[in-house]
Design a protein around this motif. Structure first.
Motif, mmCIF file in Angstrom:
data_model
loop_
_atom_site.group_PDB
_atom_site.id
_atom_site.type_symbol
_atom_site.label_atom_id
_atom_site.label_comp_id
_atom_site.label_asym_id
_atom_site.label_seq_id
_atom_site.Cartn_x
_atom_site.Cartn_y
_atom_site.Cartn_z
ATOM 1 N N LEU A 72 0.793 -1.011 -0.089
ATOM 2 C CA LEU A 72 -0.084 -0.048 -0.195
ATOM 3 C C LEU A 72 0.853 1.213 -0.051
ATOM 4 C CD1 LEU A 72 -2.652 -1.140 2.657
ATOM 5 C CD2 LEU A 72 -3.008 -0.770 -0.043
ATOM 6 N N GLU A 73 1.909 1.218 0.726
ATOM 7 C CA GLU A 73 2.960 2.258 0.798
ATOM 8 C C GLU A 73 3.418 2.679 -0.522
ATOM 9 O OE1 GLU A 73 5.313 5.484 2.116
ATOM 10 O OE2 GLU A 73 3.938 4.202 3.601
ATOM 11 N N SER A 74 3.776 1.660 -1.310
ATOM 12 C CA SER A 74 4.236 1.920 -2.876
ATOM 13 C C SER A 74 3.080 2.407 -3.490
ATOM 14 C CB SER A 74 5.087 0.681 -3.023
ATOM 15 O OG SER A 74 4.716 -0.359 -3.222
ATOM 16 N N ALA A 75 1.962 1.874 -3.486
ATOM 17 C CA ALA A 75 0.881 1.961 -4.215
ATOM 18 C C ALA A 75 0.328 3.355 -4.399
ATOM 19 C CB ALA A 75 -0.173 0.923 -4.110
ATOM 20 N N VAL A 76 0.411 4.064 -3.057
ATOM 21 C CA VAL A 76 0.024 5.376 -3.079
ATOM 22 C C VAL A 76 1.087 6.383 -2.537
ATOM 23 C CG1 VAL A 76 -1.661 6.805 -1.844
ATOM 24 C CG2 VAL A 76 -2.267 4.388 -2.428
ATOM 25 N N ALA A 77 1.973 6.574 -3.744
ATOM 26 C CA ALA A 77 2.898 7.517 -3.604
ATOM 27 C C ALA A 77 2.565 8.960 -3.443
ATOM 28 C CB ALA A 77 3.984 7.524 -4.718
ATOM 29 N N LEU A 78 3.101 9.757 -2.684
ATOM 30 C CA LEU A 78 2.856 11.406 -2.531
ATOM 31 C C LEU A 78 3.218 11.863 -3.811
ATOM 32 C CD1 LEU A 78 1.911 12.139 0.206
ATOM 33 C CD2 LEU A 78 3.940 13.448 0.303
ATOM 34 N N ARG A 79 2.244 12.469 -4.398
ATOM 35 C CA ARG A 79 2.555 13.351 -5.740
ATOM 36 C C ARG A 79 1.481 14.402 -5.713
ATOM 37 N NH1 ARG A 79 1.136 7.945 -9.342
ATOM 38 N NH2 ARG A 79 1.381 7.149 -7.269
ATOM 39 N N GLN A 80 1.648 15.033 -6.743
ATOM 40 C CA GLN A 80 0.447 16.170 -7.008
ATOM 41 C C GLN A 80 -0.773 15.655 -7.478
ATOM 42 O OE1 GLN A 80 0.924 19.413 -6.453
ATOM 43 N NE2 GLN A 80 3.033 18.853 -5.445
ATOM 44 N N PRO A 81 -1.895 16.214 -7.027
ATOM 45 C CA PRO A 81 -2.131 17.152 -6.158
ATOM 46 C C PRO A 81 -1.900 16.700 -4.664
ATOM 47 C CG PRO A 81 -4.418 16.443 -7.031
ATOM 48 C CD PRO A 81 -3.107 15.691 -7.637
#
Length: 102
Positions: free
Chosen positions: A15-24
């Motif tokens: 899950l950590e790698s599936a939802v990376a922090l990015r824009q927006p």
């Protein structure tokens, strides 16, 4: 380590790698806030167990496992609590009463 704890750890990493922090940024922070808040991860662990039961590999189940965990979270229209596990719920932490559609 028990099977459930081992697989839950694996789910958390996926899950950590599936939802990376990015824009927006705000929407991704909100997604990660709820998704990575922890929990028993029973649904995705059952998915992995079913995959392994029929001879599949956990890595093949990973996209489905992540999807199962992503869609089960309660939305305000179903559960409008202010707190979850002692922390403000997503709609309280990320949206004010003026900006929230809930």
């Amino acid at each position: 380590m028990s099977y459930i704890l081992l697989k839950a750890d694996s789910v958390n990493k996926a899950l950590e790698s599936a939802v990376a922090l990015r824009q927006p940024l705000k929407i991704h922070e909100a997604m990660r806030y709820s998704l990575l808040a922890g929990g028993k991860r029973v649904r995705p662990v059952l998915c992995i167990a079913a995959c392994e039961l029929i001879g599949g590999e956990e890595s093949l189940a990973s996209p489905t496992v992540c999807a199962v965990e992503m869609i089960h979270h309660d939305l305000p229209c179903m559960d409008n609590d202010d707190l979850r596990r002692g922390k403000p719920t997503n709609h309280r932490a990320f949206f004010s009463a003026k900006t929230s559609p809930f």
